[in-house]
Motif scaffolding. Sequence first.
Motif, mmCIF file in Angstrom:
data_model
loop_
_atom_site.group_PDB
_atom_site.id
_atom_site.type_symbol
_atom_site.label_atom_id
_atom_site.label_comp_id
_atom_site.label_asym_id
_atom_site.label_seq_id
_atom_site.Cartn_x
_atom_site.Cartn_y
_atom_site.Cartn_z
ATOM 1 N N GLY A 243 -10.486 -1.240 -7.763
ATOM 2 C CA GLY A 243 -9.076 -1.214 -8.129
ATOM 3 C C GLY A 243 -8.208 -0.376 -7.230
ATOM 4 N N LEU A 244 -8.785 0.250 -6.169
ATOM 5 C CA LEU A 244 -7.994 1.076 -5.262
ATOM 6 C C LEU A 244 -7.195 0.184 -4.310
ATOM 7 N N SER A 245 -5.897 0.321 -4.335
ATOM 8 C CA SER A 245 -5.008 -0.462 -3.478
ATOM 9 C C SER A 245 -3.811 0.402 -3.118
ATOM 10 N N ILE A 246 -3.596 0.625 -1.827
ATOM 11 C CA ILE A 246 -2.520 1.495 -1.357
ATOM 12 C C ILE A 246 -1.288 0.649 -1.042
ATOM 13 N N PRO A 247 -0.150 0.903 -1.672
ATOM 14 C CA PRO A 247 1.068 0.131 -1.393
ATOM 15 C C PRO A 247 1.460 0.208 0.080
ATOM 16 N N ASP A 273 -4.758 4.252 4.780
ATOM 17 C CA ASP A 273 -3.522 3.741 5.356
ATOM 18 C C ASP A 273 -2.854 2.721 4.435
ATOM 19 N N PRO A 274 -1.559 2.482 4.629
ATOM 20 C CA PRO A 274 -0.848 1.509 3.795
ATOM 21 C C PRO A 274 -1.482 0.120 3.895
ATOM 22 N N GLY A 275 -1.656 -0.502 2.753
ATOM 23 C CA GLY A 275 -2.280 -1.817 2.696
ATOM 24 C C GLY A 275 -3.766 -1.792 2.452
ATOM 25 N N PHE A 276 -4.388 -0.599 2.412
ATOM 26 C CA PHE A 276 -5.819 -0.521 2.144
ATOM 27 C C PHE A 276 -6.116 -1.111 0.764
ATOM 28 N N GLY A 277 -7.129 -1.964 0.719
ATOM 29 C CA GLY A 277 -7.536 -2.565 -0.547
ATOM 30 C C GLY A 277 -6.760 -3.797 -0.933
ATOM 31 N N ALA A 278 -5.675 -4.093 -0.207
ATOM 32 C CA ALA A 278 -4.833 -5.244 -0.554
ATOM 33 C C ALA A 278 -5.317 -6.490 0.181
ATOM 34 N N LYS A 279 -6.544 -6.891 -0.097
ATOM 35 C CA LYS A 279 -7.143 -8.052 0.555
ATOM 36 C C LYS A 279 -6.710 -9.312 -0.156
ATOM 37 N N ARG A 280 -6.317 -10.316 0.625
ATOM 38 C CA ARG A 280 -5.851 -11.559 0.021
ATOM 39 C C ARG A 280 -6.949 -12.187 -0.826
ATOM 40 N N GLY A 281 -6.559 -12.641 -2.003
ATOM 41 C CA GLY A 281 -7.527 -13.258 -2.896
ATOM 42 C C GLY A 281 -8.344 -12.265 -3.696
ATOM 43 N N ASN A 282 -8.089 -10.962 -3.488
ATOM 44 C CA ASN A 282 -8.831 -9.930 -4.215
ATOM 45 C C ASN A 282 -7.849 -9.092 -5.014
ATOM 46 N N ASP A 283 -7.645 -9.443 -6.259
ATOM 47 C CA ASP A 283 -6.677 -8.738 -7.086
ATOM 48 C C ASP A 283 -7.210 -7.416 -7.612
ATOM 49 N N ARG A 284 -8.527 -7.195 -7.476
ATOM 50 C CA ARG A 284 -9.121 -5.978 -8.037
ATOM 51 C C ARG A 284 -9.004 -4.790 -7.096
ATOM 52 N N GLY A 285 -8.591 -5.042 -5.853
ATOM 53 C CA GLY A 285 -8.536 -3.946 -4.901
ATOM 54 C C GLY A 285 -9.911 -3.574 -4.394
ATOM 55 N N ALA A 286 -9.985 -2.447 -3.685
ATOM 56 C CA ALA A 286 -11.235 -1.990 -3.082
ATOM 57 C C ALA A 286 -11.808 -0.825 -3.880
ATOM 58 N N ARG A 287 -12.949 -0.363 -3.432
ATOM 59 C CA ARG A 287 -13.528 0.875 -3.951
ATOM 60 C C ARG A 287 -13.312 1.988 -2.923
ATOM 61 N N GLY A 288 -13.264 3.196 -3.405
ATOM 62 C CA GLY A 288 -13.360 4.337 -2.517
ATOM 63 C C GLY A 288 -14.825 4.679 -2.334
ATOM 64 N N VAL A 289 -15.292 4.670 -1.082
ATOM 65 C CA VAL A 289 -16.674 5.061 -0.821
ATOM 66 C C VAL A 289 -16.716 6.572 -0.653
ATOM 67 N N LEU A 290 -17.580 7.208 -1.398
ATOM 68 C CA LEU A 290 -17.608 8.661 -1.519
ATOM 69 C C LEU A 290 -18.774 9.245 -0.743
ATOM 70 N N GLU A 291 -18.477 10.189 0.119
ATOM 71 C CA GLU A 291 -19.502 10.919 0.877
ATOM 72 C C GLU A 291 -19.739 12.232 0.146
ATOM 73 N N VAL A 292 -20.828 12.302 -0.577
ATOM 74 C CA VAL A 292 -21.043 13.368 -1.550
ATOM 75 C C VAL A 292 -22.161 14.284 -1.090
ATOM 76 N N ARG A 293 -21.927 15.577 -1.148
ATOM 77 C CA ARG A 293 -22.952 16.573 -0.842
ATOM 78 C C ARG A 293 -23.044 17.560 -1.994
ATOM 79 N N GLY A 294 -24.242 17.716 -2.549
ATOM 80 C CA GLY A 294 -24.455 18.683 -3.604
ATOM 81 C C GLY A 294 -24.318 20.102 -3.083
#
Length: 345
Positions: A243-247, A273-294
């Motif tokens: 659901g991540l989509s940047i206007p 950047d603007p437009g991230f996640g706004a892929k045509r035909g994809n109304d759900r947006g993208a995911r944020g991929v998380l680089e996680v360190r304990g």
Amino acid sequence: MIDSISDGVLPDNLLHALAKQGAISAPTTFCDTQFQPASLDLRLGDYAYRIRASFLPGAGRSVAQRLDESDLVLHKLNLRDGGVLETGCVYLVPLQESLALPELVNALANPKSSTGRIDVFVRVITDGATSFDRVRAGYHGPLWVEICPRTFSILVRPGDRLTQLRLKKGITPTLERHDLNLDLSHASLGPIIGYRARRHAPLLDLAKIGKHAPRDWFEPLTAHHGTLVLDPGEFYILASQPGLSIPEDIAAEMVATAEDLGEFRAHYAGFFDPGFGAKRGNDRGARGVLEVRGRDVPFVLEHNQPVARLIYEPLSAPPDAFYGENGSHYQGQGLKLSKLFEAWS
């Protein structure tokens, strides 16, 4: 030009204009692909200093002066034929780009997504700096990048792009803050809900895009009852809820650490950047991929737990292109490793 625009993040067309005016310069010709919708990719120079400790030059002192006046330098490494930056070591590399910023323009640096996803810690340093990754308004001088591979040793060459710069005019207002929630659900992600980095993995060659077999560097993870225990000091690739989509008139930044969200670092690379996640035909947006360190103690993550925080800022003018229009490895992404790797199979 700068006086006539609104306060905010400078888009690609204004970055091009500043380069033509000499406010951003380099001894080699700029590549068009360096100019992102709201950021500029920075390129490594010809050599690296292996240093024994990280440092900041401090007010009134240059990076070069600190290197000359101290015993911080262990040796100098030529990168022209490829140089290996080893795990656990700290390196300082001059960047090809230098700045002569207008008085109203400041800048912020961040690792590129492909850098963060291989657990390489990078920070930009300027002359006179008292903090990392921040370039004061009106700065004139060179740029350096500190590089510390945390899990994988890497092979780099001049021109490799590990970090990026976002330029801003004036005091940019924060429009909104938004938490990203973790997805550990097999129903939405499938059998693999994340990856954990392998210790003592082979060398990663940054020039070989899509050529590395991911199983040599990562192991897949499954979640038990929607929970995952982070081990201290281990590195993980996880994903947010979709659901991540940047206007298109907004630039976003994911803060590297939100101290109140848990005992872990949730993201290394922070620019969206603007437009991230706004892929045509994809109304759900993208995911944020998380680089996680304990961090210091084992920590339990749960499905739908807030794990990172986005802040939104306005653009000072419309960009010529939006994220993904000129090709991107991460537009409309799901759970995804760095572009250095083949697809998981």
